[in-house]
Design an enzyme around this catalytic site. Structure first.
Site, mmCIF file in Angstrom:
data_model
loop_
_atom_site.group_PDB
_atom_site.id
_atom_site.type_symbol
_atom_site.label_atom_id
_atom_site.label_comp_id
_atom_site.label_asym_id
_atom_site.label_seq_id
_atom_site.Cartn_x
_atom_site.Cartn_y
_atom_site.Cartn_z
ATOM 1 N N LYS A 96 0.829 -1.211 0.000
ATOM 2 C CA LYS A 96 0.000 0.000 0.000
ATOM 3 C C LYS A 96 0.865 1.263 0.000
ATOM 4 C CE LYS A 96 -3.776 -2.367 2.389
ATOM 5 N NZ LYS A 96 -3.048 -3.617 2.751
ATOM 6 N N ARG A 97 1.871 1.279 -0.843
ATOM 7 C CA ARG A 97 2.735 2.441 -0.951
ATOM 8 C C ARG A 97 2.051 3.528 -1.789
ATOM 9 N NH1 ARG A 97 4.853 -0.393 2.683
ATOM 10 N NH2 ARG A 97 7.083 -0.748 2.804
#
Length: 277
Positions: A96-97
């Site tokens: 979830k960057r």
């Protein structure tokens, strides 16, 4: 692994199951905690027990990063083990960057060059330039968060734009689908929002969707398939706790295999009913 190859794996295994390796040091069986690397020992046995029923694995990076360098080492060993023994498995870094371009470029280097994942989950909030660095890797995938399964999704994701009439998650889909193609992009859509999958399919009919929330979070596999399946399946349905923590005893791997097989058998029926196998 491209779009067609992924579909072929789904057909071969009669499954679109992704097993989430949310490996919590506090939840693994006690007898593993005396090993030199408890996290990897757990993952290895889970993978061996479930690989014949799964097309993908999705380590959640928080569970590894919380342990410092030892967790990162366990993650590396897990990825290398899959690559050596199960070359047909699709590996997703649930990271979830989402940051400015220079930072995203380094995230991409870490997960695609260093660790050799097939895909990474990315938050699209900062826009196209924060996502593009991941897409310079032509044989890799970006999985954008579109509609999540948590209660907080209602805080922002359903806000409606007065001019277009689109809800925020619809705007994300419509804007981002031109950043790449269905050969390089997928979307996260929570199983607890299965009724929205028909609307989502109208916007992205041919993309794969990664669907968490089936099992422990209460999502319905049948509803997900009914509303989200396309002519190449187009779904990777994730189950984490319901499989990897099916038992906390020495039979944990055996029970995980049984749980994965049960899901696979349900998926086989759904694929057959849709004439995809």
């Amino acid at each position: 692994m491209n779009h067609q190859q992924l579909f072929e794996q789904i057909q071969k295994k009669r499954s679109f199951l992704c097993v989430g390796l949310d490996t919590d040091i506090l939840k693994i069986p006690k007898h593993l905690k005396d090993t030199s690397d408890p996290i990897f020992s757990f993952n290895k046995e889970i993978i061996d027990a479930t690989a014949e029923f799964s097309v993908a694995y999705k380590p959640n990076l928080a569970f590894y990063e919380s342990l410092g360098w030892q967790g990162w080492e366990s993650l590396e060993k897990t990825v290398h083990y899959v690559r050596e023994k199960y070359q047909d498995i699709f590996l997703i870094a649930d990271a979830k960057r989402g940051d400015i371009g220079n930072t995203s470029n380094l995230y991409a280097r870490a997960f695609f060059d260093k660790l050799d994942f097939d895909a990474i989950t990315v938050a699209p909030y900062m826009g196209e330039d924060s996502v593009k660095p991941f897409m310079t890797y032509l044989d890799k995938w970006v999985i954008l968060l579109a509609l999540t399964s948590n209660k907080g999704a209602f805080d922002f994701q359903f806000l409606k734009d007065e001019k277009s009439g689109d809800q925020l998650f619809e705007s994300v889909l419509k804007t981002s689908k031109d950043w790449g193609s269905n050969e390089s992009m997928m979307y996260v859509v929570g199983a607890t929002k299965a009724e929205k999958l028909k609307e989502i399919r109208e916007i992205v009919p041919n993309h794969f969707l990664l669907v968490p929330g089936v099992g422990a979070q209460g999502g319905s596999l049948q509803e997900v398939a009914k509303n989200g399946m396309n002519n190449k399946c187009g779904l990777l349905v994730n189950s984490s706790r319901g499989i990897i923590y099916a038992s906390a005893e020495t039979d944990f791997a055996e029970k995980a295999g049984e749980a994965a097989k049960k899901v696979q058998q349900e998926m086989e029926i759904l694929l057959s009913e849709s004439k995809l196998i």
